[in-house]
Design a protein around this motif. Structure first.
Motif, PDB file in Angstrom:
ATOM      1  N   LEU A  99      41.530 -16.179  28.743  1.00  0.00           N
ATOM      2  CA  LEU A  99      41.811 -15.179  27.714  1.00  0.00           C
ATOM      3  C   LEU A  99      40.984 -13.920  27.952  1.00  0.00           C
ATOM      4  CD1 LEU A  99      43.155 -14.286  25.123  1.00  0.00           C
ATOM      5  CD2 LEU A  99      41.406 -15.516  23.833  1.00  0.00           C
ATOM      6  N   LEU A 100      39.695 -14.097  28.241  1.00  0.00           N
ATOM      7  CA  LEU A 100      38.834 -12.939  28.506  1.00  0.00           C
ATOM      8  C   LEU A 100      39.324 -12.175  29.739  1.00  0.00           C
ATOM      9  CD1 LEU A 100      35.294 -14.468  27.834  1.00  0.00           C
ATOM     10  CD2 LEU A 100      36.657 -13.001  26.332  1.00  0.00           C
ATOM     11  N   ALA A 101      39.744 -12.923  30.759  1.00  0.00           N
ATOM     12  CA  ALA A 101      40.268 -12.273  31.963  1.00  0.00           C
ATOM     13  C   ALA A 101      41.526 -11.480  31.643  1.00  0.00           C
ATOM     14  CB  ALA A 101      40.561 -13.324  33.034  1.00  0.00           C
ATOM     15  N   GLY A 102      42.404 -12.059  30.817  1.00  0.00           N
ATOM     16  CA  GLY A 102      43.633 -11.370  30.437  1.00  0.00           C
ATOM     17  C   GLY A 102      43.365 -10.085  29.683  1.00  0.00           C
ATOM     18  N   ILE A 103      42.368 -10.102  28.788  1.00  0.00           N
ATOM     19  CA  ILE A 103      42.015  -8.897  28.025  1.00  0.00           C
ATOM     20  C   ILE A 103      41.534  -7.802  28.969  1.00  0.00           C
ATOM     21  CG2 ILE A 103      40.441  -7.934  26.307  1.00  0.00           C
ATOM     22  CD1 ILE A 103      40.441 -10.744  24.993  1.00  0.00           C
ATOM     23  N   GLY A 104      40.609  -8.149  29.862  1.00  0.00           N
ATOM     24  CA  GLY A 104      40.065  -7.156  30.783  1.00  0.00           C
ATOM     25  C   GLY A 104      41.115  -6.575  31.702  1.00  0.00           C
ATOM     26  N   VAL A 105      41.955  -7.438  32.276  1.00  0.00           N
ATOM     27  CA  VAL A 105      42.990  -6.975  33.204  1.00  0.00           C
ATOM     28  C   VAL A 105      44.008  -6.096  32.482  1.00  0.00           C
ATOM     29  CG1 VAL A 105      44.925  -7.727  34.642  1.00  0.00           C
ATOM     30  CG2 VAL A 105      42.731  -8.916  34.785  1.00  0.00           C
ATOM     31  N   THR A 106      44.389  -6.482  31.260  1.00  0.00           N
ATOM     32  CA  THR A 106      45.379  -5.692  30.513  1.00  0.00           C
ATOM     33  C   THR A 106      44.860  -4.300  30.193  1.00  0.00           C
ATOM     34  OG1 THR A 106      46.292  -7.707  29.513  1.00  0.00           O
ATOM     35  CG2 THR A 106      46.820  -5.622  28.451  1.00  0.00           C
ATOM     36  N   VAL A 107      43.591  -4.201  29.801  1.00  0.00           N
ATOM     37  CA  VAL A 107      43.013  -2.886  29.483  1.00  0.00           C
ATOM     38  C   VAL A 107      42.974  -2.011  30.732  1.00  0.00           C
ATOM     39  CG1 VAL A 107      40.901  -1.689  28.810  1.00  0.00           C
ATOM     40  CG2 VAL A 107      41.703  -3.644  27.481  1.00  0.00           C
ATOM     41  N   VAL A 108      42.497  -2.558  31.837  1.00  0.00           N
ATOM     42  CA  VAL A 108      42.402  -1.773  33.074  1.00  0.00           C
ATOM     43  C   VAL A 108      43.787  -1.335  33.554  1.00  0.00           C
ATOM     44  CG1 VAL A 108      41.759  -1.841  35.512  1.00  0.00           C
ATOM     45  CG2 VAL A 108      40.231  -2.829  33.791  1.00  0.00           C
ATOM     46  N   VAL A 327      55.445   0.620  26.024  1.00  0.00           N
ATOM     47  CA  VAL A 327      56.419  -0.357  26.512  1.00  0.00           C
ATOM     48  C   VAL A 327      55.881  -1.055  27.759  1.00  0.00           C
ATOM     49  CG1 VAL A 327      58.705  -0.643  27.527  1.00  0.00           C
ATOM     50  CG2 VAL A 327      58.407   0.815  25.512  1.00  0.00           C
ATOM     51  N   VAL A 328      55.307  -0.271  28.685  1.00  0.00           N
ATOM     52  CA  VAL A 328      54.756  -0.847  29.911  1.00  0.00           C
ATOM     53  C   VAL A 328      53.584  -1.767  29.590  1.00  0.00           C
ATOM     54  CG1 VAL A 328      53.536  -0.290  32.048  1.00  0.00           C
ATOM     55  CG2 VAL A 328      55.533   1.042  31.383  1.00  0.00           C
ATOM     56  N   LEU A 329      52.734  -1.367  28.624  1.00  0.00           N
ATOM     57  CA  LEU A 329      51.594  -2.198  28.229  1.00  0.00           C
ATOM     58  C   LEU A 329      52.067  -3.525  27.643  1.00  0.00           C
ATOM     59  CD1 LEU A 329      48.512  -2.437  27.817  1.00  0.00           C
ATOM     60  CD2 LEU A 329      48.831  -1.356  25.572  1.00  0.00           C
ATOM     61  N   LEU A 330      53.119  -3.471  26.832  1.00  0.00           N
ATOM     62  CA  LEU A 330      53.665  -4.698  26.242  1.00  0.00           C
ATOM     63  C   LEU A 330      54.213  -5.624  27.324  1.00  0.00           C
ATOM     64  CD1 LEU A 330      54.475  -6.368  23.774  1.00  0.00           C
ATOM     65  CD2 LEU A 330      56.560  -4.978  23.598  1.00  0.00           C
ATOM     66  N   ILE A 331      54.934  -5.066  28.290  1.00  0.00           N
ATOM     67  CA  ILE A 331      55.470  -5.874  29.383  1.00  0.00           C
ATOM     68  C   ILE A 331      54.333  -6.486  30.199  1.00  0.00           C
ATOM     69  CG2 ILE A 331      56.778  -5.786  31.548  1.00  0.00           C
ATOM     70  CD1 ILE A 331      58.508  -3.601  30.242  1.00  0.00           C
ATOM     71  N   ALA A 332      53.298  -5.684  30.464  1.00  0.00           N
ATOM     72  CA  ALA A 332      52.158  -6.192  31.233  1.00  0.00           C
ATOM     73  C   ALA A 332      51.458  -7.321  30.496  1.00  0.00           C
ATOM     74  CB  ALA A 332      51.176  -5.059  31.518  1.00  0.00           C
ATOM     75  N   LEU A 334      52.749  -9.374  28.189  1.00  0.00           N
ATOM     76  CA  LEU A 334      53.613 -10.559  28.205  1.00  0.00           C
ATOM     77  C   LEU A 334      53.567 -11.255  29.560  1.00  0.00           C
ATOM     78  CD1 LEU A 334      56.693  -9.086  26.303  1.00  0.00           C
ATOM     79  CD2 LEU A 334      55.309 -11.032  25.532  1.00  0.00           C
ATOM     80  N   THR A 335      53.563 -10.469  30.628  1.00  0.00           N
ATOM     81  CA  THR A 335      53.538 -11.046  31.972  1.00  0.00           C
ATOM     82  C   THR A 335      52.226 -11.781  32.230  1.00  0.00           C
ATOM     83  OG1 THR A 335      54.967  -9.272  32.783  1.00  0.00           O
ATOM     84  CG2 THR A 335      53.734 -10.527  34.425  1.00  0.00           C
ATOM     85  N   LEU A 336      51.106 -11.141  31.875  1.00  0.00           N
ATOM     86  CA  LEU A 336      49.805 -11.748  32.118  1.00  0.00           C
ATOM     87  C   LEU A 336      49.618 -13.020  31.289  1.00  0.00           C
ATOM     88  CD1 LEU A 336      47.516  -8.612  32.362  1.00  0.00           C
ATOM     89  CD2 LEU A 336      47.844 -10.337  34.114  1.00  0.00           C
ATOM     90  N   VAL A 337      50.044 -12.976  30.025  1.00  0.00           N
ATOM     91  CA  VAL A 337      49.915 -14.154  29.182  1.00  0.00           C
ATOM     92  C   VAL A 337      50.712 -15.312  29.765  1.00  0.00           C
ATOM     93  CG1 VAL A 337      50.601 -15.107  26.931  1.00  0.00           C
ATOM     94  CG2 VAL A 337      49.326 -12.969  27.050  1.00  0.00           C
ATOM     95  N   HIS A 338      51.883 -15.001  30.314  1.00  0.00           N
ATOM     96  CA  HIS A 338      52.709 -16.057  30.930  1.00  0.00           C
ATOM     97  C   HIS A 338      52.075 -16.569  32.221  1.00  0.00           C
ATOM     98  CE1 HIS A 338      56.256 -18.254  32.221  1.00  0.00           C
ATOM     99  NE2 HIS A 338      56.227 -17.599  33.376  1.00  0.00           N
ATOM    100  N   LEU A 339      51.625 -15.649  33.075  1.00  0.00           N
ATOM    101  CA  LEU A 339      51.047 -16.061  34.351  1.00  0.00           C
ATOM    102  C   LEU A 339      49.750 -16.842  34.183  1.00  0.00           C
ATOM    103  CD1 LEU A 339      51.627 -12.865  36.542  1.00  0.00           C
ATOM    104  CD2 LEU A 339      52.912 -15.020  36.608  1.00  0.00           C
ATOM    105  N   LEU A 340      48.927 -16.420  33.214  1.00  0.00           N
ATOM    106  CA  LEU A 340      47.650 -17.094  32.978  1.00  0.00           C
ATOM    107  C   LEU A 340      47.795 -18.304  32.065  1.00  0.00           C
ATOM    108  CD1 LEU A 340      45.342 -13.963  32.514  1.00  0.00           C
ATOM    109  CD2 LEU A 340      45.662 -15.359  34.554  1.00  0.00           C
ATOM    110  N   ARG A 341      49.026 -18.517  31.572  1.00  0.00           N
ATOM    111  CA  ARG A 341      49.329 -19.663  30.688  1.00  0.00           C
ATOM    112  C   ARG A 341      48.417 -19.692  29.462  1.00  0.00           C
ATOM    113  NH1 ARG A 341      50.323 -24.477  35.194  1.00  0.00           N
ATOM    114  NH2 ARG A 341      52.012 -23.399  36.315  1.00  0.00           N
ATOM    115  N   ILE A 342      48.248 -18.538  28.851  1.00  0.00           N
ATOM    116  CA  ILE A 342      47.427 -18.436  27.643  1.00  0.00           C
ATOM    117  C   ILE A 342      48.270 -18.837  26.444  1.00  0.00           C
ATOM    118  CG2 ILE A 342      46.191 -16.835  26.135  1.00  0.00           C
ATOM    119  CD1 ILE A 342      45.498 -15.205  28.622  1.00  0.00           C
ATOM    120  N   GLY A 343      47.758 -19.716  25.625  1.00  0.00           N
ATOM    121  CA  GLY A 343      48.451 -20.118  24.414  1.00  0.00           C
ATOM    122  C   GLY A 343      49.621 -21.039  24.648  1.00  0.00           C
TER     123      GLY A 343
END
Length: 343
Positions: A99-108, A327-332, A334-343
């Protein structure tokens, strides 16, 4: 008759206005439940809409301003802090380091992609940075923090803030429907909202009507996202020093501590205390009720701060840049959450 002196006299008119709008929102939710069997719009969302409507029809005078600002900032901060006493921290953190990795990657990624989109649409460098940081971190707060260190023009700041304020309300209304359409679990929806919605109150308004779990997860993710504002401001201050930004960079370094707000520390401390059993279970329900009331009041204040007429003043290119970036941030996300299997 002159207004009473002291803090109560200064803040009371605006706070009472926000409280009245909050009461109207709660009454509206009750009527929805009575007539429809369920609420289409929760009190949190209704409070924002009532605030926006009131601001569109009437601009609060100077006598109201201090109380409205107090309700939008300090009242909300207290609500977020108290929220920690009612969360189940082990459940929220079940995604662990991913989750922490997903937050950092999404912001960057959000900053890089938003900046690229803004520049491609012809926005100036500094305005593009404001849009990118506002979209990717925490909306108006990020814009206000980044502006001095990159020496942004006042017009650029006004344009960036105007549209992010309006689009933030749109996200509150639209994102729950997106979550339902995609079949997101409450946990995953909370993560997505925390990663994409601009401000803390907007995250709360977009998630708590879905479920308590969504609201708690979304708030935690959003607070972690806010913590990244300090490092981003420092990096921008250092990279813009050559552009005559030595004074602004020094100021940014000296004030980095303020990007770890007291209410985030309070939220985490109370969440840990609850997990350790130091918060009695019988106290959780009353604290949750107080938190809800304070949050609805702050939602009304946030609505009163949104001027929909600012959308027209922001300009077509800023409008397109902010919308496309979101829109791009939302897609990113969703993609990261799916790839990292968060939740």
């Amino acid at each position: 008759m002159p207004a009473p002196r002291g803090a109560i006299g200064r803040f009371a008119p605006g706070i009472l206005l926000c409280a009245a709008l909050a009461a109207a929102a709660y009454a509206g939710q009750s009527l929805e439940e009575r007539w429809l069997g369920h609420a289409l719009f929760e009190a949190l969302v209704l409070a924002i809409l009532l605030g926006v409507a009131a601001r569109t029809l009437w601009v609060p005078g100077a006598r109201m301003e201090e109380g409205i600002r107090f309700s939008a900032k300090q009242v909300l901060e207290l609500a977020v802090c108290l929220l920690g006493a009612s969360v189940d921290l082990p459940t929220l953190l079940r995604a662990g380091p991913m989750l922490l990795a997903g937050i950092g990657v999404t912001v960057v990624l959000g900053i890089i992609m938003s900046y690229g989109i803004s520049r491609a649409l012809g926005l100036r460098h500094r305005l593009a940075l404001l849009v990118a940081c506002g979209n990717s971190i925490c909306g108006n707060s990020a814009i206000a923090a980044v502006a001095p260190v990159v020496h942004a023009e006042h017009d650029d700041v006004a344009s960036a803030i105007a549209f992010t304020a309006v689009l933030g309300v749109v996200m509150v209304l639209v994102l729950p429907a997106v979550g339902r359409a995609l079949g997101l679990s409450d946990y995953r929806y909370g993560v997505i909202a925390g990663l994409t919605v601009y401000a803390v109150p907007q995250v709360m308004a977009a998630t708590f009507p879905v479920s308590a779990l969504s609201g708690q997860v979304g708030t935690l993710v959003k607070l972690a996202r806010v913590l990244l504002l300090g490092p981003v401001v420092l990096v921008l201050a250092l990279t813009h020093r050559r552009a005559g930004a030595s004074e602004g960079a020094q100021g940014a370094r000296l004030e980095i501590g303020r990007y770890v707000p007291w209410f985030i520390v309070g939220f985490l401390a109370l969440a840990v205390a609850r997990s350790l059993g130091w918060v009695p279970e019988r106290a959780v329900a009353p604290v949750r009720l107080v938190t809800t009331v304070l949050t609805i009041i702050s939602m009304a204040a946030m609505g009163l701060g949104v001027d929909v007429r600012g959308l027209a003043r922001a300009g077509a290119r800023v409008t397109a840049a902010v919308s496309a970036s979101l829109v791009v941030l939302l897609i990113a996300a969703l993609t990261l959450v799916h790839l990292l299997r968060i939740g």
